[in-house]
Design a protein around this motif. Structure first.
Motif, short mmCIF file in Angstrom:
data_model
loop_
_atom_site.label_atom_id
_atom_site.label_comp_id
_atom_site.label_asym_id
_atom_site.label_seq_id
_atom_site.Cartn_x
_atom_site.Cartn_y
_atom_site.Cartn_z
N TYR A 292 3.46 -10.08 8.50
CA TYR A 292 2.19 -10.78 8.71
C TYR A 292 1.16 -9.82 9.30
O TYR A 292 0.00 -9.81 8.89
N SER B 201 -0.95 -7.77 7.16
CA SER B 201 -1.79 -8.60 6.30
C SER B 201 -1.12 -8.93 4.97
O SER B 201 -1.77 -9.21 3.99
N PRO C 10 -1.78 -15.13 10.77
CA PRO C 10 -1.85 -13.71 11.15
C PRO C 10 -2.19 -12.78 9.99
O PRO C 10 -2.83 -11.75 10.20
N ASP C 11 -1.77 -13.12 8.76
CA ASP C 11 -2.11 -12.22 7.65
C ASP C 11 -3.61 -12.24 7.39
O ASP C 11 -4.21 -11.24 7.03
N ALA D 155 -5.24 -10.15 10.15
CA ALA D 155 -5.01 -8.73 9.88
C ALA D 155 -5.94 -8.25 8.78
O ALA D 155 -6.47 -7.14 8.84
N ALA D 156 -6.18 -9.10 7.78
CA ALA D 156 -7.07 -8.71 6.69
C ALA D 156 -8.51 -8.56 7.18
O ALA D 156 -9.32 -7.88 6.54
N HIS E 268 -2.17 -5.00 14.55
CA HIS E 268 -1.35 -5.27 15.72
C HIS E 268 -0.11 -4.36 15.69
O HIS E 268 0.65 -4.39 14.74
N GLU F 145 7.18 4.10 2.70
CA GLU F 145 6.94 2.69 2.33
C GLU F 145 6.37 1.91 3.51
O GLU F 145 5.45 1.10 3.34
N LEU G 239 2.66 0.07 3.47
CA LEU G 239 2.50 -1.36 3.70
C LEU G 239 1.35 -1.61 4.67
O LEU G 239 0.72 -2.66 4.62
N ALA H 128 -1.40 -0.30 4.46
CA ALA H 128 -2.61 -0.33 3.62
C ALA H 128 -2.51 -1.40 2.55
O ALA H 128 -3.13 -1.30 1.50
N TYR H 129 -1.75 -2.47 2.84
CA TYR H 129 -1.43 -3.46 1.80
C TYR H 129 -2.68 -4.07 1.15
O TYR H 129 -2.72 -4.27 -0.05
N ARG H 130 -3.69 -4.34 1.95
CA ARG H 130 -4.86 -5.03 1.39
C ARG H 130 -5.88 -4.06 0.80
O ARG H 130 -6.87 -4.47 0.23
N ARG H 131 -5.66 -2.75 0.96
CA ARG H 131 -6.68 -1.80 0.50
C ARG H 131 -6.50 -1.51 -0.98
O ARG H 131 -5.39 -1.50 -1.50
N ARG H 132 -7.61 -1.25 -1.65
CA ARG H 132 -7.54 -0.97 -3.08
C ARG H 132 -7.98 0.46 -3.41
O ARG H 132 -7.85 0.89 -4.54
N ARG I 143 1.31 3.29 10.88
CA ARG I 143 1.23 2.18 9.92
C ARG I 143 -0.04 1.36 10.19
O ARG I 143 -0.74 0.94 9.26
#
Lengths: 288, 257
Positions: free
Chosen positions: A178, A181, B74-75, B78-79, B84, B99, B103, B105-109, B151
């Motif tokens: 979570y 994100s 929380p996601d 975070a976005a 955190h 990996e 993770l 940078a999960y939301r980054r494109r 991270r």
């Protein structure tokens, strides 16, 4: 009994084991993502077979099958996002009762819509294959191929793609996922969708042998036994356990006919006594 | 005046039946390191969890760059740019270092930006670069802490929440971790809200600090000034002025009570 008979039984056993394995694959996926054991998974499989009937009649054979798998994926997704998500944090007993109840609901639904009689399913590939003097129905081989292909695809998905790795992360440490994100709730629903889709594949590939029947869901219990033998929560373990059970069954049916139908559970019992963590323990291979 | 990244007003959070946060207000400006000090059970971790959405608040508001973010998933928080770094690292044990970092940078494109930030993280934490394909569970405690911070950096956060980065680390490691935190703040402009029991390092690293006790803020001010204050020196830094010793110590009342 010639060595050829033994080989024949062995091949039948492997293909039957792969059929169990396909079912087990689905609920081990769901178990790893949510720690919920989906006791209605066998019914997912059964429903996959039933749903494919009208779709095949409408779209033709292969497109119909693909549509049926997709339809089951949507069902799995909705089941999680509308129902299962709300029960997270409740006691294991409630979760157990809920999934069993869904099994009943699915079975009754299929019975009411399609009737309680078994319906024959069109053969995938008619005829049989002759390899080195061994004759085998092509349908049997199709199950083995489907299992191998699905395993490779799922492995590639979980170890190579971003979403797959995020699913692994969410299963290893949900809160941290979570914090990254990662939309954990949505991903869990996607895992349910994947599990249901795999179950549908299992149901369809099994249908030439079992026919489309409301009682096929019982196969889910065999798969559960296989997963327990192999080590619950480990996908290689579950596959190994299921193939073991599949191979054992035709032989035990032949030599101990009184044990027909229960040999799988007998093996499960023995494994639970001797090695309760299963042949491949989860801690040893905790990779989704 | 500098921009306010985080503003908390009269926040109240229950942890089950227990009121863990009792009306906390605080502010973090752009580019600052702000420390929150306090003993066990003062509510520091609860405060961070409430900010990042892992816990719901019952009262008050949390504004991130002026926008309310309280009681969201929380996601989602975070976005919005809150990274955190939880207490006890919480890396993904069976994923590789690489990996784990990706993770973050999960939301980054922006593939280019991500690659650049990966190099940046490896520069700050060379130990991670040597272990990119190693599973995180095989890292030492210090390396796991570096991984957790790295991270978090990978998301280019507006605000980094650091929960007890010194937990379970040797004094030498604590020093080097905090050095990196300071450098990240100065060189990359990362704003940090730092929760720490180790008051000495926390006060050295931060510009401002809040002191929490039983769920409320009891003192705040510039870190340098707090480090000089009598109570902080005695109760958090363990330095006693002459004459206050032994039996009399526990009788002395803290000025804020």
């Amino acid at each position: 009994m010639t060595s050829q008979d033994i080989l024949n039984l062995l091949l039948i056993g492997i293909s039957q084991g792969c059929a169990y394995g396909l079912v087990a694959l689905g609920f081990v996926l769901i178990y790893k993502a949510t720690e919920i054991v989906n006791f209605s998974h066998g019914e997912f499989m059964m429903l996959g077979g039933f749903v494919s009937l009208p779709l095949i009649a409408f779209f033709g054979f292969w497109p119909g099958i693909i549509c049926a798998v997709l339809a089951m994926a949507v069902t799995g997704f909705l089941l999680d996002s509308l129902v299962m998500r709300r029960i997270i944090g409740e006691s294991q007993a409630s979760v157990f009762i809920l999934t069993v109840a869904f099994g009943f609901i699915f079975r009754s639904f299929a019975g009411m819509v399609w009737g309680w009689e078994a319906i024959p399913f069109p053969d995938f590939f008619t005829g049989s294959l002759n390899v080195g003097g061994l004759t085998m129905r092509t349908n049997r081989i199709a199950i083995i191929v489907a299992t191998v292909v699905l395993c490779v695809l799922l492995y590639a998905f979980f170890s190579r793609t971003k979403v797959g790795i995020a699913m692994q992360a969410a299963s290893q440490n949900q809160l941290a996922a979570y914090y990254m994100s990662i939309p954990v709730k949505t991903l869990v629903s996607v895992v349910w969708a994947l599990g249901a889709a795999v179950a549908a594949v299992a149901g369809i590939f099994n249908a030439p042998f079992t026919q489309v029947d409301t009682h096929v869901g019982g196969l889910g219990l065999k798969a559960l036994a296989g997963a327990i033998v192999g080590g619950f929560g480990s996908i290689p373990g579950a596959l190994l356990g299921c193939i073991l059970i599949g191979v054992m069954e035709p032989f035990s049916d032949l030599f101990f006919p009184t044990l027909k139908g229960v040999s799988a559970y007998a093996l499960m019992l023995v494994v639970l006594f001797v090695r309760p963590e299963g042949l491949i323990a989860q801690t040893f291979a905790k990779k989704v | 005046m500098s921009d306010v990244v985080l503003e908390i007003n009269n926040l109240e959070t229950y942890y089950g039946p227990i009121m863990a946060i009792r009306g906390v207000s605080l502010k973090v400006n752009q580019g600052e390191i702000v420390a929150v000090l306090g003993a066990n059970g003062a509510g520091k971790t609860t405060l961070l969890k409430t900010i990042s959405g892992a816990l719901n608040s019952s009262k008050g508001e949390i504004l991130l760059a002026g926008r309310p973010v309280q009681n969201r998933d929380p996601d989602w928080v975070a976005a919005q740019g809150v990274a955190h770094v939880p207490e006890g690292r919480e890396v993904f044990p069976f994923l590789t270092v690489y990996e784990n970092l990706m993770l973050g940078a999960y939301r980054r494109r922006d593939a280019k930006g991500i690659a650049g930030d990966l190099q940046m993280v490896y520069e700050y934490f060379p130990a991670l670069k040597e272990r990119t394909s190693q599973m995180a569970c095989y890292l030492s405690g210090g390396q796991q802490q570096m991984l957790a911070i790295g991270r978090a950096c990978m998301s280019r956060p507006r605000l980094m929440l650091l929960d007890e980065p010194s937990l379970g680390l040797s004094p030498v490691l604590v020093k080097s971790i905090f050095q990196v935190i300071r450098r990240l703040n100065q060189e990359q402009g990362i704003t940090v809200l730092l929760v720490e029991q180790n008051a000495v390092v926390a006060l050295q690293t931060s510009q401002r600090a809040y002191v929490m006790e039983v769920g409320g803020v009891v003192m705040d001010g510039a870190s340098a000034e707090l480090a000089q204050s009598e109570d902080i020196r005695e109760f958090y830094l363990g330095q006693k002025s002459a004459g206050v010793r032994g039996t009399r110590r526990w009788k002395k009342r803290k000025t804020w009570r």
